[in-house]
Design a protein around this motif. Structure first.
Motif, PDB file in Angstrom:
ATOM      1  N   ILE A 189      33.899  12.470 100.757  1.00 38.28           N
ATOM      2  CA  ILE A 189      33.019  13.345  99.978  1.00 38.28           C
ATOM      3  C   ILE A 189      33.673  13.752  98.664  1.00 38.28           C
ATOM      4  O   ILE A 189      32.995  13.974  97.654  1.00 38.28           O
ATOM      5  CB  ILE A 189      32.611  14.598 100.805  1.00 38.28           C
ATOM      6  N   ASP A 190      35.010  13.831  98.654  1.00 40.49           N
ATOM      7  CA  ASP A 190      35.707  14.137  97.403  1.00 40.49           C
ATOM      8  C   ASP A 190      35.487  13.032  96.371  1.00 40.49           C
ATOM      9  O   ASP A 190      35.358  13.303  95.166  1.00 40.49           O
ATOM     10  CB  ASP A 190      37.207  14.308  97.662  1.00 40.49           C
ATOM     11  N   LEU A 191      35.468  11.790  96.848  1.00 35.56           N
ATOM     12  CA  LEU A 191      35.268  10.658  95.940  1.00 35.56           C
ATOM     13  C   LEU A 191      33.836  10.580  95.437  1.00 35.56           C
ATOM     14  O   LEU A 191      33.588  10.043  94.348  1.00 35.56           O
ATOM     15  CB  LEU A 191      35.625   9.346  96.651  1.00 35.56           C
ATOM     16  N   TYR A 192      32.899  11.096  96.236  1.00 37.24           N
ATOM     17  CA  TYR A 192      31.495  10.949  95.877  1.00 37.24           C
ATOM     18  C   TYR A 192      31.001  11.978  94.867  1.00 37.24           C
ATOM     19  O   TYR A 192      29.902  11.827  94.332  1.00 37.24           O
ATOM     20  CB  TYR A 192      30.605  10.982  97.123  1.00 37.24           C
ATOM     21  N   VAL A 193      31.769  13.013  94.588  1.00 35.21           N
ATOM     22  CA  VAL A 193      31.336  13.960  93.555  1.00 35.21           C
ATOM     23  C   VAL A 193      31.300  13.280  92.179  1.00 35.21           C
ATOM     24  O   VAL A 193      30.274  13.344  91.486  1.00 35.21           O
ATOM     25  CB  VAL A 193      32.218  15.224  93.558  1.00 35.21           C
TER      26      VAL A 193
ATOM     27  N   VAL B 291      27.919  12.449  89.920  1.00 35.63           N
ATOM     28  CA  VAL B 291      27.836  12.832  88.509  1.00 35.63           C
ATOM     29  C   VAL B 291      27.379  11.642  87.671  1.00 35.63           C
ATOM     30  O   VAL B 291      26.476  11.753  86.824  1.00 35.63           O
ATOM     31  CB  VAL B 291      29.201  13.352  88.015  1.00 35.63           C
ATOM     32  N   LEU B 292      27.980  10.487  87.907  1.00 34.57           N
ATOM     33  CA  LEU B 292      27.587   9.287  87.164  1.00 34.57           C
ATOM     34  C   LEU B 292      26.171   8.849  87.520  1.00 34.57           C
ATOM     35  O   LEU B 292      25.439   8.336  86.663  1.00 34.57           O
ATOM     36  CB  LEU B 292      28.569   8.156  87.453  1.00 34.57           C
ATOM     37  N   LEU B 293      25.775   9.054  88.755  1.00 36.00           N
ATOM     38  CA  LEU B 293      24.413   8.713  89.151  1.00 36.00           C
ATOM     39  C   LEU B 293      23.400   9.522  88.354  1.00 36.00           C
ATOM     40  O   LEU B 293      22.358   9.003  87.955  1.00 36.00           O
ATOM     41  CB  LEU B 293      24.226   8.957  90.652  1.00 36.00           C
TER      42      LEU B 293
ATOM     43  N   SER C 295      22.866  -2.440  88.951  1.00 34.76           N
ATOM     44  CA  SER C 295      24.217  -2.957  88.738  1.00 34.76           C
ATOM     45  C   SER C 295      25.182  -1.835  88.381  1.00 34.76           C
ATOM     46  O   SER C 295      26.338  -1.812  88.844  1.00 34.76           O
ATOM     47  CB  SER C 295      24.206  -4.030  87.645  1.00 34.76           C
ATOM     48  N   MET C 296      24.710  -0.884  87.589  1.00 32.06           N
ATOM     49  CA  MET C 296      25.571   0.233  87.214  1.00 32.06           C
ATOM     50  C   MET C 296      25.820   1.171  88.399  1.00 32.06           C
ATOM     51  O   MET C 296      26.894   1.772  88.502  1.00 32.06           O
ATOM     52  CB  MET C 296      24.943   1.013  86.054  1.00 32.06           C
ATOM     53  N   MET C 297      24.837   1.297  89.280  1.00 34.09           N
ATOM     54  CA  MET C 297      25.048   2.097  90.483  1.00 34.09           C
ATOM     55  C   MET C 297      26.181   1.506  91.322  1.00 34.09           C
ATOM     56  O   MET C 297      27.022   2.240  91.853  1.00 34.09           O
ATOM     57  CB  MET C 297      23.756   2.164  91.306  1.00 34.09           C
ATOM     58  N   PHE C 298      26.203   0.177  91.425  1.00 35.61           N
ATOM     59  CA  PHE C 298      27.263  -0.462  92.207  1.00 35.61           C
ATOM     60  C   PHE C 298      28.625  -0.236  91.564  1.00 35.61           C
ATOM     61  O   PHE C 298      29.598   0.135  92.245  1.00 35.61           O
ATOM     62  CB  PHE C 298      26.989  -1.959  92.338  1.00 35.61           C
TER      63      PHE C 298
ATOM     64  N   ALA D 195      29.518   2.071  89.577  1.00 36.79           N
ATOM     65  CA  ALA D 195      29.893   3.492  89.604  1.00 36.79           C
ATOM     66  C   ALA D 195      30.413   3.904  90.970  1.00 36.79           C
ATOM     67  O   ALA D 195      31.036   4.959  91.101  1.00 36.79           O
ATOM     68  CB  ALA D 195      28.705   4.360  89.212  1.00 36.79           C
ATOM     69  N   GLY D 196      30.125   3.098  92.008  1.00 44.58           N
ATOM     70  CA  GLY D 196      30.628   3.397  93.342  1.00 44.58           C
ATOM     71  C   GLY D 196      29.643   4.089  94.250  1.00 44.58           C
ATOM     72  O   GLY D 196      30.048   4.736  95.214  1.00 44.58           O
ATOM     73  N   VAL D 197      28.339   3.959  93.961  1.00 43.29           N
ATOM     74  CA  VAL D 197      27.344   4.650  94.786  1.00 43.29           C
ATOM     75  C   VAL D 197      27.369   4.130  96.218  1.00 43.29           C
ATOM     76  O   VAL D 197      27.291   4.898  97.178  1.00 43.29           O
ATOM     77  CB  VAL D 197      25.936   4.500  94.176  1.00 43.29           C
ATOM     78  N   TRP D 198      27.466   2.813  96.393  1.00 40.12           N
ATOM     79  CA  TRP D 198      27.480   2.242  97.744  1.00 40.12           C
ATOM     80  C   TRP D 198      28.891   2.223  98.336  1.00 40.12           C
ATOM     81  O   TRP D 198      29.078   2.531  99.507  1.00 40.12           O
ATOM     82  CB  TRP D 198      26.872   0.842  97.724  1.00 40.12           C
TER      83      TRP D 198
END
Length: 265
Positions: free
Chosen positions: A74-78, A82-84, A196-199, A201-204
């Motif tokens: 969860i720390d990594l997903y903040v 934000v980028l999302l 592509s940008m979601m990928f 950025a690390g969304v998945w």
């Protein structure tokens, strides 16, 4: 015999700068229209925080992981959320609006009025940029209050990386608008770039958890680099200039190309 005089041409362009506060009036009008679009507001402001909240409900995401240096998923997903928010604003919401104005001839008609078409474009860019920043602030606040995610320990580096990312996503969104003749094309192109940008950025999969070879490739993309820069600043380190430079380079390249290729009609 008196000769006929040609009518002066200067007054024809004078009204374009003669109306004080025209740009501010356009910004106010566009703000009212923007606030009347609940769909855009939801995806930009609400969705990234809602996604973070849902991910935080997964017990394993709140557990410390030695493979992540003792941090939690969860720390990594903040930073990812934000980028999302930025991606939603710049790539999904903005291009169809700007392309629609041009497709309907609004920008062309504005060129004959005291208000420059650039005022309308500037207002849209400012509104979507502001909405992205508000959403980013909400993500950080919810991450802190709901899941105890630490606030960025290097706030100035975090802010610099965030502003560069905002400029980058708006430049890419403007480029999509410049290259798209219709709103349908803009929406399709925006969706392709968006996923592509979601990928990257690390969304998945968070960039930090990707295999080494894939991570090196992703870090060269604008949002892969931005994700790493935000993560470094969140941990208290100054973002690597290589990451900041990558985001800035993408922003300048996309912005320059958008300016060179954009057409008012």
């Amino acid at each position: 015999m008196a000769t006929a005089h040609t009518a002066p041409t200067a007054p024809a362009t004078a009204p374009r700068t003669a109306v004080p506060g025209a740009t501010l009036a356009v910004l106010k009008a566009e703000t009212r229209l923007f606030l009347r679009e609940p769909g855009s507001l939801f995806w930009i402001v609400v969705f990234p925080t809602a996604l973070l909240t849902i991910l935080g409900l997964v017990p394993s995401f709140r557990a410390h992981d030695d493979g992540l240096g003792g941090r939690r998923v969860i720390d990594l997903y903040v930073p990812v959320a934000v980028l999302l928010a930025l991606i939603m604003s710049g790539l999904q919401a903005m291009p169809p609006v700007l392309t629609g104005y041009r497709e309907r001839g609004i920008l062309r008609r504005m060129s004959t009025t005291p208000v420059r078409p650039s005022a309308l474009l500037g207002a849209q860019i400012a509104l979507h940029g502001a909405a992205a920043l508000v959403s980013a602030l909400l993500v950080v606040a919810v991450g802190r209050t709901a899941y105890g995610v630490r606030l960025p320990e290097q706030p100035f580096g975090y802010l610099l990386a965030l502003l560069l990312a905002v400029g980058c996503v708006l430049a890419i969104g403007s480029l999509i608008c410049a290259l798209s003749r219709t709103t349908k094309i803009a929406a399709t192109a925006g969706s392709l770039v968006y996923f592509s940008m979601m990928f990257t950025a690390g969304v998945w999969v968070p960039v930090q958890a990707m295999p080494d070879a894939l991570r090196r490739i992703v870090q060269a993309t604008p949002f892969g680099a931005a994700s790493q820069a935000l993560d470094q600043a969140a941990r208290g380190d100054w973002p690597a200039w290589a990451y900041l430079g990558a985001v800035a380079t993408w922003a300048l390249a996309a912005g320059w190309t958008a300016i060179r290729t954009f057409r008012w009609q």
